[in-house]
Design an enzyme around this catalytic site. Sequence first.
Site, PDB file in Angstrom:
ATOM      1  N   ASP A  45      58.190-111.823  68.105  1.00  0.00           N
ATOM      2  CA  ASP A  45      58.355-110.363  68.033  1.00  0.00           C
ATOM      3  C   ASP A  45      58.109-109.736  69.410  1.00  0.00           C
ATOM      4  OD1 ASP A  45      55.612-110.547  68.196  1.00  0.00           O
ATOM      5  OD2 ASP A  45      55.198-109.254  66.469  1.00  0.00           O
ATOM      6  N   SER A  46      57.778-110.565  70.397  1.00  0.00           N
ATOM      7  CA  SER A  46      57.745-110.106  71.793  1.00  0.00           C
ATOM      8  C   SER A  46      59.103-109.540  72.204  1.00  0.00           C
ATOM      9  CB  SER A  46      57.350-111.261  72.731  1.00  0.00           C
ATOM     10  OG  SER A  46      58.152-112.400  72.470  1.00  0.00           O
ATOM     11  N   ASP A  84      58.963-115.267  63.834  1.00  0.00           N
ATOM     12  CA  ASP A  84      57.692-114.543  63.947  1.00  0.00           C
ATOM     13  C   ASP A  84      57.693-113.359  62.979  1.00  0.00           C
ATOM     14  OD1 ASP A  84      55.232-114.065  65.044  1.00  0.00           O
ATOM     15  OD2 ASP A  84      55.982-113.278  66.951  1.00  0.00           O
ATOM     16  N   LYS A 113      55.616-117.643  61.618  1.00  0.00           N
ATOM     17  CA  LYS A 113      54.298-117.450  62.251  1.00  0.00           C
ATOM     18  C   LYS A 113      53.802-116.069  61.863  1.00  0.00           C
ATOM     19  CE  LYS A 113      53.694-116.321  66.785  1.00  0.00           C
ATOM     20  NZ  LYS A 113      52.918-115.055  66.683  1.00  0.00           N
ATOM     21  N   GLU A 115      50.166-113.364  62.493  1.00  0.00           N
ATOM     22  CA  GLU A 115      48.941-113.142  63.264  1.00  0.00           C
ATOM     23  C   GLU A 115      47.769-112.858  62.327  1.00  0.00           C
ATOM     24  OE1 GLU A 115      49.514-109.966  66.086  1.00  0.00           O
ATOM     25  OE2 GLU A 115      51.295-110.892  66.955  1.00  0.00           O
ATOM     26  N   GLU A 182      45.699-117.354  71.543  1.00  0.00           N
ATOM     27  CA  GLU A 182      46.128-116.459  72.624  1.00  0.00           C
ATOM     28  C   GLU A 182      44.922-115.826  73.318  1.00  0.00           C
ATOM     29  OE1 GLU A 182      49.425-113.890  71.815  1.00  0.00           O
ATOM     30  OE2 GLU A 182      49.307-112.966  73.795  1.00  0.00           O
TER      31      GLU A 182
HETATM   32  O1  KIV Z   1      55.914-112.853  70.008  1.00  0.00           O
HETATM   33  C1  KIV Z   1      55.660-113.799  70.756  1.00  0.00           C
HETATM   34  O2  KIV Z   1      56.405-114.112  71.676  1.00  0.00           O
HETATM   35  C2  KIV Z   1      54.436-114.554  70.493  1.00  0.00           C
HETATM   36  C3  KIV Z   1      54.033-115.601  71.474  1.00  0.00           C
HETATM   37  C4  KIV Z   1      53.687-115.029  72.769  1.00  0.00           C
HETATM   38  C5  KIV Z   1      52.981-116.496  70.946  1.00  0.00           C
HETATM   39  O3  KIV Z   1      53.785-114.310  69.515  1.00  0.00           O
END
Ligand code: KIV
Length: 265
Positions: A45-46, A84, A113, A115, A182
């Site tokens: 989600d970056s 994510d 994934k 958080e 992280e």
């Molecule tokens: O969203 C993302 O790119 C991430 C990574 C930096 C682990 O969660």
Amino acid sequence: MSHLTIPQLQQFKSQGKKISVVTAYDALFTEIVEQAGLEVILVGDSLGMVVQGKPNTLAVTMEEMLYHTRMVAQTAKRALVIGDMPFLSYQVSLEETVRNAGRFLQAGAVAVKLEGGMSVVDRVEVMTGFGIPVMGHVGMTPQSVNQSGGYHVRGKDEVEAQKILEEAKALEAAGIFALVLECLPTSLAHTITQELTIPTIGIGAGSGCDGQVLVLYDLLGLFDEFVPKFVKPYAHLKAEALQALKRYKEEVECGKFPSDSESYQ
Ligand code: KIV
């Protein structure tokens, strides 16, 4: 060519083979990542920050994540693709969590994934109970930036370090197959890595993890608005792109481009 499987990835830890993970958001970069032979692609989600230009990841939606996941998953032939889960896709209820995670798998991801620590343990149990592989993410969790007040290193004091270790163990017990660590002190990340049987993937967590992850645009030197200490740019593509575009503009203006070799006779 077959995809790397989760059991194969987990064997890397016992074999002492480090895991290389990078984010990708589209077909073109997925192809390059595949050619380079990296094991795992995270559709992170970056993308909210590096692709959409937002100040953080909070505005990214499920539909946007699925759009990018489809592009990556259809292109990846070997790497394991992880989707994510964006903010609000797993916080509201267990039902929404399972439905949204399932949509990532339908879009072609092999795993998701999310958080968080104790607050997501029940989510992990339910998802893994339904056969959805889950990667955890503890330490600095960008979706909580408004609560934490910024992107700082976590686990520097004994109390917080112990809490993060306990979160990692609880997530492992709940069934995650790997864990992102992280922004943690190297010694804490190393301890967590020793205590868990599943692989740890570090970002700003030192060399004691079982693998590393970086945001692709950071790694390639494309995103320079905010470069954390843990980023190593292996290329400077933004500078190169800027040079190329300036030269193109100059050559259009002075009539050097197109020349005969770029023209039909
Ligand atoms: O969203 C993302 O790119 C991430 C990574 C930096 C682990 O969660």
